[in-house]
Write a protein that holds these residues in place. Structure first.
Motif, mmCIF file in Angstrom:
data_model
loop_
_atom_site.group_PDB
_atom_site.id
_atom_site.type_symbol
_atom_site.label_atom_id
_atom_site.label_comp_id
_atom_site.label_asym_id
_atom_site.label_seq_id
_atom_site.Cartn_x
_atom_site.Cartn_y
_atom_site.Cartn_z
ATOM 1 N N LYS A 198 0.838 -1.208 0.000
ATOM 2 C CA LYS A 198 0.000 0.000 0.000
ATOM 3 C C LYS A 198 0.868 1.251 0.000
ATOM 4 N N ALA B 226 0.713 -13.733 3.075
ATOM 5 C CA ALA B 226 0.653 -15.192 2.898
ATOM 6 C C ALA B 226 -0.762 -15.613 2.512
ATOM 7 N N ASN B 227 -1.752 -15.010 3.141
ATOM 8 C CA ASN B 227 -3.155 -15.308 2.825
ATOM 9 C C ASN B 227 -3.432 -15.056 1.343
ATOM 10 N N HIS B 228 -2.940 -13.921 0.852
ATOM 11 C CA HIS B 228 -3.175 -13.603 -0.553
ATOM 12 C C HIS B 228 -2.390 -14.520 -1.496
ATOM 13 N N GLU C 121 -9.252 -14.494 -12.999
ATOM 14 C CA GLU C 121 -9.829 -13.151 -13.073
ATOM 15 C C GLU C 121 -8.746 -12.079 -12.977
ATOM 16 N N MET C 122 -7.807 -12.297 -12.062
ATOM 17 C CA MET C 122 -6.758 -11.282 -11.893
ATOM 18 C C MET C 122 -5.906 -11.175 -13.143
ATOM 19 N N LEU D 191 -9.730 -17.014 -8.939
ATOM 20 C CA LEU D 191 -9.100 -15.755 -8.532
ATOM 21 C C LEU D 191 -7.931 -15.445 -9.461
ATOM 22 N N GLN E 10 -1.312 -11.408 6.053
ATOM 23 C CA GLN E 10 -2.197 -11.072 4.937
ATOM 24 C C GLN E 10 -1.507 -11.390 3.607
ATOM 25 N N SER F 105 -5.977 -0.797 -10.144
ATOM 26 C CA SER F 105 -7.085 -1.319 -9.333
ATOM 27 C C SER F 105 -7.025 -2.831 -9.196
ATOM 28 N N HIS F 106 -6.677 -3.492 -10.302
ATOM 29 C CA HIS F 106 -6.764 -4.954 -10.312
ATOM 30 C C HIS F 106 -5.515 -5.581 -9.723
ATOM 31 N N ALA F 107 -5.377 -5.396 -8.415
ATOM 32 C CA ALA F 107 -4.220 -5.898 -7.687
ATOM 33 C C ALA F 107 -4.681 -6.184 -6.273
ATOM 34 N N LEU F 108 -3.927 -7.005 -5.572
ATOM 35 C CA LEU F 108 -4.155 -7.133 -4.138
ATOM 36 C C LEU F 108 -3.159 -6.211 -3.454
ATOM 37 N N LYS F 109 -3.631 -5.436 -2.487
ATOM 38 C CA LYS F 109 -2.786 -4.428 -1.849
ATOM 39 C C LYS F 109 -2.646 -4.745 -0.368
ATOM 40 N N SER G 8 -4.050 -17.868 -1.578
ATOM 41 C CA SER G 8 -5.336 -17.786 -2.284
ATOM 42 C C SER G 8 -5.142 -17.760 -3.797
#
Lengths: 407, 411
Positions: free
Chosen positions: A338, A361-363, A376-377, A373, A359, A347-351, A366
């Protein structure tokens, strides 16, 4: 419009985002009909190749003129790395020049040479990129009386995780105070400039970077069999320094491996934290899951993106983060800090917060496990990447030039 | 005579918390209670309580005025838990006898599209809840987000409803007007009531839009448009989210003032009156038949299902949740059933919408997560935990039909 630009050597000769940014900007400006005299520090060995040839478009050749000042300066240098370079450099004395005995003296020497170029050249505006060229820009302004635009790609606070070298931060401060206009590569950088240097917000313009859709590496066909391993690949690509957060990457990797065994982590880049990072993977017992590749150049960078199932940029402080745009242009899903400029425009990112390794590791898990996921990404980030080009940042810079020239 | 019909949707979801891979199998609480409470209280304070006060004043001062609401069951649960005052103020409105309540699925779900059995269960649950809280029995049905097709109309007709509500979408109406009642194809006597989306959206979306040529919108100006339907329609159906008042359109836009003056302004025209949906059904004949095979809704410009089913993440999530139905019901575990139903709330799938994500529009405004990808991750992790719970139940021998358990975890 004629611009005297103090920039950095273009890729692939030097690594890092700054050279790429200078290359892209110069190309974008030339395409918009701006003439650029591009001044760069250049060591005699290996770097005297035809700069215009690198630009690649013959019709732009007339608009770009290259001036080299012999110097061993490189972006992101520190006092220590300067000393190493100095030791290895063949002392160059043909014109009576000798490199400075330390980084600061070399920056000074470079800046003095800038005066001569400013006297010889004909231009309307001066544009300088990052602290090592700021004094050169100020000197050129003194000699010519032309307006000065300073470009901030990273502050000393970004590079050092908030422990600035006071000499360098002083140069940044002096430069920012003398500039007619400042260009920040993101709102994130703009805020840093305001907070750390107390600069009036209205003097700072934001120009977000783009990417070159004509980059020939992007349009190369890569063999899909490039990915031989059945393991998922998570990529870190950048300088292995405090600023880039490689340590958080490794801690997150450990957590990922508790859930998913079939993952490989690739660390592409070099930097002063490399040894410590290798040691850490051994300590955690996960060194067999890591591959440290050193710097990748040219097509290899894009191959790495194609091989990777995701790219992660856990930077502690990332003024922009051009690599993230290159990743999505290669349809590689991204997880980005971030604390980055690029997170303002993609926009099309995990932040994530760079310190939030759970978080992260979670992402990662996933994206690896949930195929919808990933699909789509991939699809959406590629589409989004096509919105970026070189003309928009170039036009925005020209707008800044117009304003300072007209006073 | 032209009857103005107000129906307001009142719904708030249970939002998921940041539910990570580290929670799976460890923690079975998927919901963000502090955030849900905070938002409910915010909306109650900015909208429900002040808007209900305005409505009650109007009901007291304008004897002809009538209106209707549809509450999701989970909104009522949250009012009971977090804002009993707001619930009481709704009950006071219903007690006037001039407020109609509509029927819907308890969990504001998309169940009709996936499981008729679950749909029926949720409609019944909702009916019981409305009876309990308001001592009221709805006669008209409205499905989640006005999702509608022929099949739904005949299904709820069989359940005993006299009327059903849908979007007056251009692509189904063509040259026809939304200001009449219609007969759904393949049903016997149930009547279709259509939203006049132009006039509804003038209030719900454009009211405070300063770049709109008709800004600022006043009650007299709005009534001119409304009166233009005289002679060419029976009803003007103004359907919108109740949160329009004070939450989507803030108080300082003048929305409450507008609302307060609207009913008496409407009545200035001698041919106007007010009616609730079931009164429309009694009063007006159908004007023709509408054959709507593909589902429509009131969402986005497309007015279709793409806000919930437009991408792979949404399709996979919906498939996963309804694939679990049999096992969940066989387990007879109340908390599993309750969690499973709360995961059916349509908002979870709406948050995963990537359609307009880059443009930062209405989807973003209503999304509590940073991105559709994060909502998908939370949801899928929660589903994985539900599956672990189901397997535990299975091991304890509580589930009779073992074959129905999905062996593989979601991956």
């Amino acid at each position: 419009m004629k611009v005297l630009m103090f920039g950095w050597e273009f890729p692939p000769f030097k690594s890092g985002g700054l050279g790429t940014a200078c290359y892209d900007l110069t190309k974008g400006l030339a395409r918009q009909g701006v003439n650029v005299t591009f001044v760069m520090p250049s060591a005699p060995e290996g770097a005297d190749s035809d700069f215009v040839r690198i630009i690649g478009c013959n019709n732009l050749k007339d608009r770009i003129k290259i001036k080299k000042i012999h110097s061993i300066l490189q972006p992101y240098m520190t006092s220590e790395s300067y000393h190493r370079s100095l030791k290895n450099a063949p002392h160059f004395k043909s014109k009576g020049e000798v490199y400075g005995s330390n980084l600061y003296k070399e920056v000074y020497r470079y800046s003095e040479s800038a005066r001569f170029i400013a006297e010889e050249e004909n231009f309307d505006v001066i544009h300088a990129h990052d602290w090592m060229t700021y004094q050169a820009g100020i000197n050129a302004k003194q000699v010519s009386g032309k307006p000065l635009v300073l470009h901030m790609h990273a502050t000393e606070f970004d590079r050092t995780g908030g422990n600035p070298n006071s000499y360098i931060s002083h140069i940044e401060y002096t430069g920012l105070k003398s500039a007619d206009k400042i260009i920040a590569n993101s709102n994130y950088t703009k805020q840093n400039i305001i907070n750390h240097y107390n600069i009036e917000p209205e003097r700072i313009e934001i120009v977000h970077w783009g990417i070159d859709p004509d980059n020939l590496y992007l349009n190369m066909d890569y063999d899909p069999a490039i990915k031989k391993s059945r393991d998922k690949i998570v990529l870190f690509l950048g300088r292995i320094t405090l600023q880039k957060g490689p340590d958080y990457f490794i801690e997150a990797a450990k957590k990922v491996l508790d859930f998913e065994k079939n993952v490989k982590f690739v660390v592409a880049g070099e930097g002063d934290m490399l040894d410590r990072m290798i040691d850490r993977t051994v300590e955690l017992g996960i060194s067999d899951k890591f591959l440290f590749t050193g710097w990748l150049k040219g097509a290899d960078v894009y191959k790495a993106f194609k091989m990777a199932d995701l790219y992660i940029m856990p930077s502690v402080s990332e003024p922009f983060g051009l690599v993230a745009l290159e990743a999505i242009r290669n349809s590689t899903p991204i997880i980005i800090s971030k604390n980055s400029g690029v997170s303002e425009v993609v926009s099309h990112a995990l932040k994530v917060d760079f310190w939030d390794i759970n978080q992260m590791a979670n992402h990662i898990v996933s994206i690896i496990k949930y195929k919808e996921l990933e699909e789509e990404m991939k699809e959406n980030c590629y589409k989004e990447s096509c919105r970026f080009n070189l003309d928009k940042p170039a036009r925005e810079c020209i707008h800044v030039y117009d304003r300072v020239v007209s006073g | 005579m032209v009857s103005t019909c107000f129906y307001f949707q009142v719904h708030q979801p249970y939002r998921l918390r940041n539910y990570t891979i580290f929670d799976i199998g460890e923690n079975h609480d998927y919901f963000d209670h502090p955030k849900n409470k905070e938002i409910l209280n915010k909306v109650a304070g900015k909208c429900y309580i002040p808007a209900n006060k305005v409505m009650l004043d109007i009901l007291n001062n304008v004897p002809e005025f009538k209106l209707s609401y549809s509450f999701s069951g989970i909104l009522l649960d949250q009012l009971e838990e977090y804002s009993p005052d707001a619930l009481t103020s709704f009950q006071e409105l219903v007690d006037t006898g001039r407020v109609e309540l509509l029927s819907e699925t308890y969990h504001h779900s998309l169940s009709f599209l996936y499981s008729k059995e679950e749909f029926r269960d949720q409609v019944r649950m909702h009916k019981r809840k409305i009876k309990k809280l308001f001592n009221y029995s709805p006669k008209v049905f409205r499905n989640t987000e006005l999702i509608y097709n022929n099949e739904l109309a005949s299904y709820v007709e069989d359940m005993g409803y006299k009327g059903i509500i849908a979007e007056g979408a251009d692509h189904i109406l063509g040259w026809r007007s939304p200001n009449f009642l219609y007969k759904p194809a393949a049903s016997k006597s149930i009547k279709l009531i259509l939203k006049n989306y132009k006039l509804s959206d003038d209030i719900a979306f454009r009211f405070s839009e300063k770049s709109w040529k008709d800004w600022p919108l006043t009650a007299p100006k709005f009534c001119q448009w409304l009166n233009a339907a005289n002679g060419s329609g029976n009803c003007i159906n103004l359907f919108m989210d109740y949160e329009t008042f004070g939450e989507h359109q803030w108080e300082d836009t003048g929305i409450f003032k507008f609302l307060r003056h609207l009913p008496e302004e409407i009545l200035k025209h001698p041919d106007n009156d007010f009616a609730t949906p079931s009164e429309l059904v009694k009063r007006y004949p159908v004007m023709g038949e509408l054959d709507i095979h593909n589902p429509i809704s009131w969402a986005d410009v497309e007015r279709d299902l793409s806000a919930w089913l437009g991408n792979r993440m949404q399709q996979a999530s919906l498939r996963r949740i309804y694939d679990l139905e049999r096992s969940i019901k066989l387990s007879q575990d109340k908390s599993l059933l309750d969690d499973w139903r709360k995961l059916q709330i349509s908002d979870h799938f709406y948050y995963m919408c990537t359609k307009w994500f880059s443009d930062g529009d209405v989807h973003k405004y209503f999304n509590p997560y940073d991105s559709p990808y994060e909502s998908f991750i939370n949801f899928t992790n929660a589903i994985n935990d539900i599956m672990i719970r189901l397997k535990d139940e299975d091991r304890r021998g509580r589930i009779i039909n073992r074959a129905s358990i999905i062996e593989e975890s979601v991956s």
